[in-house]
Write an enzyme that holds these catalytic residues in place. Structure first.
Site: not given
Lengths: 411, 89
Positions: A122, A199, A202, A225, A371
């Site tokens: 991202h 990261d 997700q 999220k 992104c």
């Protein structure tokens, strides 16, 4: 097993109609919807407990402080961190990564060093490092992605060297949903003495994440999220690493003492304990309380159940879209190697056309680069449409989605 | 250009290599806007009033029954506003 029909009762927004059709929300990778338990927790905080934390001796401040600290503890347990000292509340994943870049990277990365990221990143895990490299002069290297969207681990291994000081990768790609083998990367990185930043934007909302098992040094993720409110996110850091770091922002809360020397006419400053050393100023207390409610909700559902549910839905889409002649799925077709994210295109239509067409039927999906422009360039895609699922999505919604997708083929 | 302000709620420049402009008409004016546009532009294709492929002065664009339109290959926002002005007058 997870019962999405029972879960849906907790989400008031899913009762809405959009363009005269029942709302089908397939954009949870961008932001999730919120259950009434989270909405109520926020409402209750402002109605009963609102005060500034760690500043006053009055009852309300004590209540707010306890709630805010409990939120850190809940998040720590959720990802199996050692305790709230390792949990820093930030605005979201982007701020968490910037915190590492500027609080750790600014002081530790030298001209001869390298930062290794992946091509499936991202933008939030590219831009802070590229920006910092302009100040410190180090090199940002990009690990290759295979044509099927999975990480090229051999190329990754070749790219890591003793020059690599930090390796950054997404646990789950926000474009393809591919789940990366973080443990494999951590082993390679640690053997070279490099730190690892994951990261988790997700992954933490969609599958069980255990920071001790993964042995990662940093994990960044966002509350919004994972059923929580916007404006609150988390940076997990190993205690040892956080203790060696200087603060990111300066201000109230993050200091223990600011003493003025009347002779030198300078202030002498000492830092507060973890995690407060990294939480300057009045924090987003209510966001923390909302995030705690979201974490409790997900724990009740069970993260293994969340993962299994999304895998089932993903497999179902893969099966049904075979009937669509003009629909092209990008990335891996095997649902077991990914989370509930599916990028696709429709021959003859741009991704925004597809999104606007589905919007006409009350189906909300994402379109564009998500992104992640470098990954789109790697796949030679001008953009992509993306559906992403969560605990509240059902097979019936997927049927409806595929039926409408078939309509686009008439165009 | 005030005619554009009368009908248009938002203009979004999308991400993606195409750099499309998505025009969102005001909810209470969208039906009127769609009628005006359909009177002026030429329909190339459509699916049951949900999506129309249209051309107007050699510019092709798509109009949606939900009150949105997508324009491609335009120079900038000013060119878009000029076309919208002519379509909505």
């Amino acid at each position: 097993m997870l019962d999405p029909y029972k879960i849906r009762e907790d989400f008031p927004i899913l009762k809405r109609k959009i363009n005269n059709h029942p709302l089908i929300y397939f954009d949870s990778a961008a932001t999730s919807q919120k259950p009434r338990q989270v909405i109520e927790a926020i409402k209750e905080f402002y109605e009963k407990h609102n005060a500034n934390v760690h500043r006053a001796v009055h009852t309300l401040s004590q209540e707010a402080s306890e709630l805010y600290e409990n939120a850190h503890e809940e998040v720590a347990k959720f990802i199996n961190a050692n305790g709230m000292e390792e949990i820093i509340f930030v605005r979201g994943t982007t701020e968490a990564i910037n915190l590492v870049a500027y609080a750790w990277g600014l002081r530790n990365l030298k001209r001869e060093d390298e930062v290794l990221v992946t091509l499936m990143e991202h933008h939030s895990n590219i831009v802070p490092w590229e920006n910092l490299s302009k100040i410190n002069g180090f090199q940002v290297k990009y690990a290759e992605v295979k044509d099927d969207g999975t990480l090229n681990y051999e190329a990754f291994e070749n790219a890591i060297s003793d020059k690599t000081k930090i390796v950054c990768l997404p646990h789950v790609s926000n474009v393809t949903g591919v789940i990366n083998d973080v443990k494999r990367v951590v082993k390679m990185a640690h053997e070279c003495g490099s730190l690892v930043l994951v990261d988790g934007a997700q992954s933490v909302p969609h599958l069980p994440v255990d920071v001790k098992d993964l042995d990662i040094d940093f994990l960044a993720f966002s509350g919004h999220k994972m059923l929580g409110p916007t404006g609150i996110g988390v940076l997990y850091g190993k205690r040892r690493v956080l203790e060696e770091m200087e603060p990111f922002h300066g201000g109230g809360e993050m200091i223990r003492e600011v003493t003025f020397d009347t002779i030198t006419r300078r202030c002498s400053i000492s830092w507060n304990d973890l995690p407060w050393k990294f939480e300057a100023g009045t924090p987003n207390t209510c966001g923390g309380v909302g995030l705690m409610a979201a974490v409790k909700y997900l724990k009740d559902v069970g993260m293994e159940n969340v993962k299994a549910h999304e895998e089932t839905l993903t497999g179902y889409v893969m099966h049904l879209v075979q009937e669509c002649k003009k629909v092209r799925i990008h990335g891996p077709k095997d649902a077991s190697v990914k989370c509930g994210i599916i990028p696709f295109g429709v021959d003859g239509l741009g991704s925004h056309d597809v999104a606007l067409f589905l919007d006409g039927y009350g189906i909300m999906i994402r379109s564009g680069f998500h992104c992640a422009q470098p990954l789109h360039e790697k796949f030679k895609l001008k953009s992509s449409a993306r559906v992403s699922f969560y605990v509240y999505n059902t097979r019936e919604e997927i049927h409806r989605f595929v039926d409408v997708l078939k309509e686009t083929e008439r165009f | 250009m005030s005619i554009v302000e009368d009908y248009v709620a938002r203009i979004e420049e999308t991400c993606g290599e195409e750099r499309d402009f998505v025009v969102m008409f005001k909810y209470d004016k969208k039906d009127e806007a769609i009628t005006k546009i359909l009177e002026k532009a030429t329909i190339k294709k459509s699916i049951s009033r949900i999506i129309f492929e249209l051309t107007f002065r050699n510019i092709s664009f798509r109009l949606y029954g939900t009150g949105k339109a997508i324009f491609r290959n335009l120079k900038d926002n000013d060119e878009l506003k000029k076309i919208l002005c002519d379509l909505l007058l």
